[in-house]
Structure formats: structure tokens, C-alpha cells
Design a protein around this motif. Sequence first.
Motif, PDB file in Angstrom:
ATOM      1  N   GLU A  52      -4.632   1.439   0.343  1.00 18.79           N
ATOM      2  CA  GLU A  52      -4.551   0.766   1.641  1.00 18.79           C
ATOM      3  C   GLU A  52      -5.375  -0.521   1.589  1.00 18.79           C
ATOM      4  O   GLU A  52      -6.438  -0.565   0.973  1.00 18.79           O
ATOM      5  N   GLY A  53      -4.858  -1.587   2.214  1.00 19.54           N
ATOM      6  CA  GLY A  53      -5.595  -2.850   2.272  1.00 19.54           C
ATOM      7  C   GLY A  53      -5.474  -3.709   1.037  1.00 19.54           C
ATOM      8  O   GLY A  53      -6.180  -4.699   0.908  1.00 19.54           O
ATOM      9  N   GLN A  54      -4.559  -3.333   0.104  1.00 15.42           N
ATOM     10  CA  GLN A  54      -4.362  -4.125  -1.106  1.00 15.42           C
ATOM     11  C   GLN A  54      -2.867  -4.309  -1.366  1.00 15.42           C
ATOM     12  O   GLN A  54      -2.045  -3.529  -0.878  1.00 15.42           O
ATOM     13  N   VAL A  55      -2.540  -5.341  -2.136  1.00 15.49           N
ATOM     14  CA  VAL A  55      -1.157  -5.609  -2.540  1.00 15.49           C
ATOM     15  C   VAL A  55      -1.129  -5.987  -4.019  1.00 15.49           C
ATOM     16  O   VAL A  55      -2.143  -6.393  -4.578  1.00 15.49           O
ATOM     17  N   LEU A  56       0.032  -5.843  -4.623  1.00 14.61           N
ATOM     18  CA  LEU A  56       0.258  -6.282  -5.992  1.00 14.61           C
ATOM     19  C   LEU A  56       1.071  -7.565  -5.914  1.00 14.61           C
ATOM     20  O   LEU A  56       2.089  -7.610  -5.210  1.00 14.61           O
ATOM     21  N   PRO A  98       0.816  -1.217   0.000  1.00 12.39           N
ATOM     22  CA  PRO A  98       0.000   0.000   0.000  1.00 12.39           C
ATOM     23  C   PRO A  98       0.856   1.276   0.000  1.00 12.39           C
ATOM     24  O   PRO A  98       1.880   1.355   0.677  1.00 12.39           O
ATOM     25  N   GLY A  99       0.405   2.247  -0.814  1.00 18.38           N
ATOM     26  CA  GLY A  99       1.093   3.533  -0.893  1.00 18.38           C
ATOM     27  C   GLY A  99       2.221   3.580  -1.904  1.00 18.38           C
ATOM     28  O   GLY A  99       2.835   4.625  -2.101  1.00 18.38           O
ATOM     29  N   GLU A 100       2.497   2.460  -2.578  1.00 17.86           N
ATOM     30  CA  GLU A 100       3.624   2.397  -3.513  1.00 17.86           C
ATOM     31  C   GLU A 100       3.152   2.465  -4.967  1.00 17.86           C
ATOM     32  O   GLU A 100       2.039   2.055  -5.294  1.00 17.86           O
ATOM     33  N   HIS A 101       4.045   2.939  -5.817  1.00 19.86           N
ATOM     34  CA  HIS A 101       3.861   2.855  -7.264  1.00 19.86           C
ATOM     35  C   HIS A 101       4.827   1.789  -7.763  1.00 19.86           C
ATOM     36  O   HIS A 101       6.008   1.802  -7.418  1.00 19.86           O
ATOM     37  N   ILE A 102       4.346   0.869  -8.565  1.00 20.28           N
ATOM     38  CA  ILE A 102       5.154  -0.241  -9.075  1.00 20.28           C
ATOM     39  C   ILE A 102       5.251  -0.148 -10.585  1.00 20.28           C
ATOM     40  O   ILE A 102       4.269   0.136 -11.265  1.00 20.28           O
ATOM     41  N   ALA A 103       6.455  -0.414 -11.086  1.00 14.97           N
ATOM     42  CA  ALA A 103       6.680  -0.488 -12.531  1.00 14.97           C
ATOM     43  C   ALA A 103       7.763  -1.529 -12.784  1.00 14.97           C
ATOM     44  O   ALA A 103       8.621  -1.769 -11.924  1.00 14.97           O
ATOM     45  N   VAL A 104       7.724  -2.136 -13.948  1.00 14.37           N
ATOM     46  CA  VAL A 104       8.791  -3.021 -14.407  1.00 14.37           C
ATOM     47  C   VAL A 104       9.202  -2.546 -15.785  1.00 14.37           C
ATOM     48  O   VAL A 104       8.358  -2.378 -16.669  1.00 14.37           O
ATOM     49  N   GLU A 105      10.498  -2.286 -15.936  1.00 13.42           N
ATOM     50  CA  GLU A 105      11.070  -1.885 -17.218  1.00 13.42           C
ATOM     51  C   GLU A 105      12.356  -2.670 -17.433  1.00 13.42           C
ATOM     52  O   GLU A 105      13.210  -2.708 -16.546  1.00 13.42           O
ATOM     53  N   ASP A 106      12.501  -3.283 -18.603  1.00 11.48           N
ATOM     54  CA  ASP A 106      13.704  -4.051 -18.944  1.00 11.48           C
ATOM     55  C   ASP A 106      14.094  -5.038 -17.843  1.00 11.48           C
ATOM     56  O   ASP A 106      15.251  -5.096 -17.415  1.00 11.48           O
ATOM     57  N   ASN A 107      13.115  -5.807 -17.366  1.00  8.72           N
ATOM     58  CA  ASN A 107      13.288  -6.830 -16.331  1.00  8.72           C
ATOM     59  C   ASN A 107      13.616  -6.275 -14.947  1.00  8.72           C
ATOM     60  O   ASN A 107      13.849  -7.034 -14.012  1.00  8.72           O
ATOM     61  N   ALA A 108      13.653  -4.973 -14.775  1.00  4.96           N
ATOM     62  CA  ALA A 108      13.975  -4.363 -13.482  1.00  4.96           C
ATOM     63  C   ALA A 108      12.693  -3.909 -12.796  1.00  4.96           C
ATOM     64  O   ALA A 108      11.824  -3.298 -13.422  1.00  4.96           O
ATOM     65  N   LEU A 109      12.580  -4.191 -11.491  1.00  3.18           N
ATOM     66  CA  LEU A 109      11.441  -3.776 -10.680  1.00  3.18           C
ATOM     67  C   LEU A 109      11.734  -2.402 -10.084  1.00  3.18           C
ATOM     68  O   LEU A 109      12.801  -2.182  -9.506  1.00  3.18           O
ATOM     69  N   TYR A 110      10.767  -1.489 -10.240  1.00  3.50           N
ATOM     70  CA  TYR A 110      10.889  -0.149  -9.675  1.00  3.50           C
ATOM     71  C   TYR A 110       9.749   0.080  -8.688  1.00  3.50           C
ATOM     72  O   TYR A 110       8.579  -0.096  -9.027  1.00  3.50           O
ATOM     73  N   VAL A 111      10.119   0.460  -7.468  1.00  2.38           N
ATOM     74  CA  VAL A 111       9.158   0.820  -6.438  1.00  2.38           C
ATOM     75  C   VAL A 111       9.345   2.304  -6.172  1.00  2.38           C
ATOM     76  O   VAL A 111      10.427   2.730  -5.764  1.00  2.38           O
ATOM     77  N   ASP A 112       8.306   3.077  -6.447  1.00  2.00           N
ATOM     78  CA  ASP A 112       8.362   4.537  -6.307  1.00  2.00           C
ATOM     79  C   ASP A 112       9.565   5.128  -7.051  1.00  2.00           C
ATOM     80  O   ASP A 112      10.244   6.036  -6.557  1.00  2.00           O
TER      81      ASP A 112
END
Length: 186
Positions: free
Chosen positions: A140-144, A86-100
Motif C-alpha cells: 500500500e502507498g507504493q507503485v511500480l 498496490p496489492g498487485e504482482h507484476i511480471a514481464v515475460e517475452d515482452n508481455a506484461l502480467y498483472v496477478d
Amino acid sequence: MANRKSEWFDWVKALLIAFALAFIVRMFLFAPIVVDGPSMLPTLHDRDQMIVNKFSYRISEPKRFDIVVFHASAQKDFIKRVIGLPGEHIAVEDNALYVDGNEVEQSFFNEQNKNINSNQTLTSDFYLEYLPGGYKEIPEGQVLVLGDNRSNSTDSRILGLISMDQIVGKTNLVYWPLDRMQLLGE
């Protein structure tokens, strides 16, 4: 004769208590689950048998990279890895995980990564806002959640975010087959 009835009653009482305790443990504390399919390879294999800890999230919140079991539908439970909180922005680019916007190492991919060439895609690029729900950050209350076998996994990229109410529990103990018995960490 009275002793025999008393002994029989004691056995019945002991069995009823044992069944009641087993029911309570299974319903509220721990339960077995069988991995169904290849979506968590190489970490978990099809038909691995595991124990689900049902009470861990009653006393704590999920952590990134926990392996969780959740109700995907009324008939089916899925096993996936928590990637976004919760509260995070998630992205994946070129096999890399980005959090915020910051790259986060996925150490559970180390073994998988050493067997591929640098041009091979493990995870197709995606951004949180393009997933079902179109969120800018995880509410809030959720996950990816994502499967470790990203090219063959039905996860948050298709299902959307997972509500904490859907989560059955955390799992990190493979107990069968014996040659794969292990306690999984991050």
C-alpha cells in the motif's frame, strides 16, 4: 499628487497579488517540467516540455499507465509510467506484461511494436520479487514504474518501488515544441 500615490499603490498591490497567485499555482497545482533523456521514447522525446498536475493524486489514486513525475533523488525528478498498483504482482515475460498472472495489453507500445521483429526484446523478463525490496505484491502507498523505452530506462527495476510521497504529480500535456503539442491518454 494623492491620486498618483493611490494609483502607484494599486499597481503594486495588483502585482503582489499576481505574484502570490502564480506562486500558489506553481507550488500546489501545476508546474512545468522538461523531459530529460530517452527513457520515455517513443511517447515522450528528450526536451519535450510538459505540465505536471500536482493536485490530481490528492483527490484520486494513480491508475495503471498514468505518466507521473517523481523525486528520484533530492536533485533529480524522473518521468515514468505507472505499471503496478498496490496489492498487485507484476511480471514481464517475452515482452508481455502480467498483472496477478493475467496478461495486460500495453496499447502505448502499438506504434513501437510494429517497427520491430518478433524476436526483438522490448522489456527484459523480470518478476516483482526479484526487484529491490523483494516484495511478493506491491505494498500500500507504493507503485511500480517503468519507462516506455524499457531497454534504456532507470526505473523500478533499478530504483525499486516508488512511494506515493515521492510522486510530484501526473503529467499528460506536452506543450512544447509546438509540433509535438498533445494531450496524452493511456
